[in-house]
Design a protein around this motif. Structure first.
Motif, PDB file in Angstrom:
ATOM      1  N   ILE A 173     -18.739  39.913 -23.103  1.00 13.09           N
ATOM      2  CA  ILE A 173     -19.714  40.884 -22.593  1.00 13.09           C
ATOM      3  C   ILE A 173     -21.066  40.221 -22.415  1.00 13.09           C
ATOM      4  O   ILE A 173     -21.725  40.401 -21.380  1.00 13.09           O
ATOM      5  CB  ILE A 173     -19.801  42.104 -23.540  1.00 13.09           C
ATOM      6  CG1 ILE A 173     -18.522  42.928 -23.439  1.00 13.09           C
ATOM      7  CG2 ILE A 173     -21.014  42.962 -23.202  1.00 13.09           C
ATOM      8  CD1 ILE A 173     -18.418  44.024 -24.486  1.00 13.09           C
ATOM      9  N   ASP A 174     -21.482  39.428 -23.395  1.00 15.24           N
ATOM     10  CA  ASP A 174     -22.778  38.754 -23.292  1.00 15.24           C
ATOM     11  C   ASP A 174     -22.812  37.760 -22.133  1.00 15.24           C
ATOM     12  O   ASP A 174     -23.779  37.714 -21.364  1.00 15.24           O
ATOM     13  CB  ASP A 174     -23.113  38.031 -24.596  1.00 15.24           C
ATOM     14  CG  ASP A 174     -23.393  38.981 -25.736  1.00 15.24           C
ATOM     15  OD1 ASP A 174     -23.635  40.186 -25.472  1.00 15.24           O
ATOM     16  OD2 ASP A 174     -23.351  38.532 -26.895  1.00 15.24           O
ATOM     17  N   VAL A 175     -21.773  36.965 -21.991  1.00  8.28           N
ATOM     18  CA  VAL A 175     -21.740  35.953 -20.926  1.00  8.28           C
ATOM     19  C   VAL A 175     -21.667  36.616 -19.561  1.00  8.28           C
ATOM     20  O   VAL A 175     -22.428  36.273 -18.652  1.00  8.28           O
ATOM     21  CB  VAL A 175     -20.550  34.989 -21.130  1.00  8.28           C
ATOM     22  CG1 VAL A 175     -20.319  34.139 -19.899  1.00  8.28           C
ATOM     23  CG2 VAL A 175     -20.790  34.113 -22.338  1.00  8.28           C
ATOM     24  N   PHE A 176     -20.766  37.583 -19.404  1.00  8.57           N
ATOM     25  CA  PHE A 176     -20.614  38.201 -18.086  1.00  8.57           C
ATOM     26  C   PHE A 176     -21.809  39.071 -17.723  1.00  8.57           C
ATOM     27  O   PHE A 176     -22.095  39.250 -16.536  1.00  8.57           O
ATOM     28  CB  PHE A 176     -19.325  39.020 -18.015  1.00  8.57           C
ATOM     29  CG  PHE A 176     -18.096  38.182 -17.842  1.00  8.57           C
ATOM     30  CD1 PHE A 176     -17.957  37.348 -16.747  1.00  8.57           C
ATOM     31  CD2 PHE A 176     -17.079  38.217 -18.780  1.00  8.57           C
ATOM     32  CE1 PHE A 176     -16.821  36.569 -16.591  1.00  8.57           C
ATOM     33  CE2 PHE A 176     -15.951  37.445 -18.625  1.00  8.57           C
ATOM     34  CZ  PHE A 176     -15.816  36.617 -17.533  1.00  8.57           C
ATOM     35  N   SER A 177     -22.524  39.604 -18.693  1.00  4.02           N
ATOM     36  CA  SER A 177     -23.709  40.398 -18.356  1.00  4.02           C
ATOM     37  C   SER A 177     -24.803  39.503 -17.794  1.00  4.02           C
ATOM     38  O   SER A 177     -25.628  39.969 -17.005  1.00  4.02           O
ATOM     39  CB  SER A 177     -24.214  41.156 -19.568  1.00  4.02           C
ATOM     40  OG  SER A 177     -24.685  40.265 -20.550  1.00  4.02           O
ATOM     41  N   LYS A 178     -24.813  38.239 -18.173  1.00  6.10           N
ATOM     42  CA  LYS A 178     -25.793  37.305 -17.622  1.00  6.10           C
ATOM     43  C   LYS A 178     -25.331  36.737 -16.282  1.00  6.10           C
ATOM     44  O   LYS A 178     -26.130  36.481 -15.394  1.00  6.10           O
ATOM     45  CB  LYS A 178     -26.046  36.172 -18.604  1.00  6.10           C
ATOM     46  CG  LYS A 178     -26.819  36.621 -19.820  1.00  6.10           C
ATOM     47  CD  LYS A 178     -26.986  35.501 -20.796  1.00  6.10           C
ATOM     48  CE  LYS A 178     -27.764  35.858 -22.031  1.00  6.10           C
ATOM     49  NZ  LYS A 178     -27.583  37.145 -22.602  1.00  6.10           N
ATOM     50  N   VAL A 179     -24.020  36.544 -16.132  1.00  9.83           N
ATOM     51  CA  VAL A 179     -23.486  35.956 -14.904  1.00  9.83           C
ATOM     52  C   VAL A 179     -23.343  36.994 -13.806  1.00  9.83           C
ATOM     53  O   VAL A 179     -23.742  36.789 -12.671  1.00  9.83           O
ATOM     54  CB  VAL A 179     -22.115  35.289 -15.182  1.00  9.83           C
ATOM     55  CG1 VAL A 179     -21.471  34.791 -13.914  1.00  9.83           C
ATOM     56  CG2 VAL A 179     -22.285  34.170 -16.172  1.00  9.83           C
ATOM     57  N   GLN A 180     -22.778  38.120 -14.146  1.00  9.70           N
ATOM     58  CA  GLN A 180     -22.507  39.158 -13.161  1.00  9.70           C
ATOM     59  C   GLN A 180     -22.704  40.517 -13.833  1.00  9.70           C
ATOM     60  O   GLN A 180     -21.827  40.985 -14.549  1.00  9.70           O
ATOM     61  CB  GLN A 180     -21.081  38.999 -12.638  1.00  9.70           C
ATOM     62  CG  GLN A 180     -20.753  39.895 -11.484  1.00  9.70           C
ATOM     63  CD  GLN A 180     -19.355  39.609 -10.962  1.00  9.70           C
ATOM     64  OE1 GLN A 180     -18.619  38.840 -11.550  1.00  9.70           O
ATOM     65  NE2 GLN A 180     -19.006  40.239  -9.873  1.00  9.70           N
ATOM     66  N   PRO A 181     -23.820  41.172 -13.611  1.00 12.00           N
ATOM     67  CA  PRO A 181     -24.137  42.410 -14.335  1.00 12.00           C
ATOM     68  C   PRO A 181     -23.110  43.519 -14.152  1.00 12.00           C
ATOM     69  O   PRO A 181     -22.900  44.312 -15.060  1.00 12.00           O
ATOM     70  CB  PRO A 181     -25.489  42.830 -13.766  1.00 12.00           C
ATOM     71  CG  PRO A 181     -26.091  41.572 -13.244  1.00 12.00           C
ATOM     72  CD  PRO A 181     -24.938  40.736 -12.779  1.00 12.00           C
ATOM     73  N   SER A 182     -22.434  43.608 -13.040  1.00 20.87           N
ATOM     74  CA  SER A 182     -21.476  44.695 -12.834  1.00 20.87           C
ATOM     75  C   SER A 182     -20.220  44.515 -13.705  1.00 20.87           C
ATOM     76  O   SER A 182     -19.549  45.467 -14.032  1.00 20.87           O
ATOM     77  CB  SER A 182     -21.079  44.794 -11.367  1.00 20.87           C
ATOM     78  OG  SER A 182     -20.410  43.612 -10.966  1.00 20.87           O
ATOM     79  N   VAL A 183     -19.910  43.294 -14.076  1.00 22.91           N
ATOM     80  CA  VAL A 183     -18.744  43.035 -14.908  1.00 22.91           C
ATOM     81  C   VAL A 183     -18.958  43.600 -16.314  1.00 22.91           C
ATOM     82  O   VAL A 183     -18.025  44.067 -16.958  1.00 22.91           O
ATOM     83  CB  VAL A 183     -18.434  41.523 -14.965  1.00 22.91           C
ATOM     84  CG1 VAL A 183     -17.297  41.233 -15.923  1.00 22.91           C
ATOM     85  CG2 VAL A 183     -18.088  41.012 -13.585  1.00 22.91           C
TER      86      VAL A 183
END
Length: 80
Positions: free
Chosen positions: A55-65
């Motif tokens: 969740i932390d990584v994908f929120s920085k890479v792609q907010p919709s994920v």
């Protein structure tokens, strides 16, 4: 209570030996349940940490994920 006190030649009392044997077996069964509980809790903790990392990584890479991951959709099995 030592086992040597009960294994003298000509005198074999089964009650103390049965008590020692059943105490040992009881401890072993208890150990199995404690080990199983420990493994289940460790697995839950590991999966929770991995989920939070994703969740932390994908929120920085792609907010919709991040919104998709926090919805906790059911897992899709891959057959390939």
């Amino acid at each position: 209570m030592f086992i040597d006190d009960h294994l003298t030649p000509g005198k074999l009392d089964f009650k103390p030996l049965l008590l020692l044997g059943s105490a040992y077996m009881g401890i072993q069964v208890l150990k199995v349940f404690i080990l199983y509980y420990q493994l289940v809790k460790f697995q839950e903790l590991a999966l929770f940490i991995i989920q939070q990392l994703r969740i932390d990584v994908f929120s920085k890479v792609q907010p919709s994920v991040s919104n998709i991951l926090t919805a906790r959709l059911p897992a899709v099995s891959y057959q390939g």
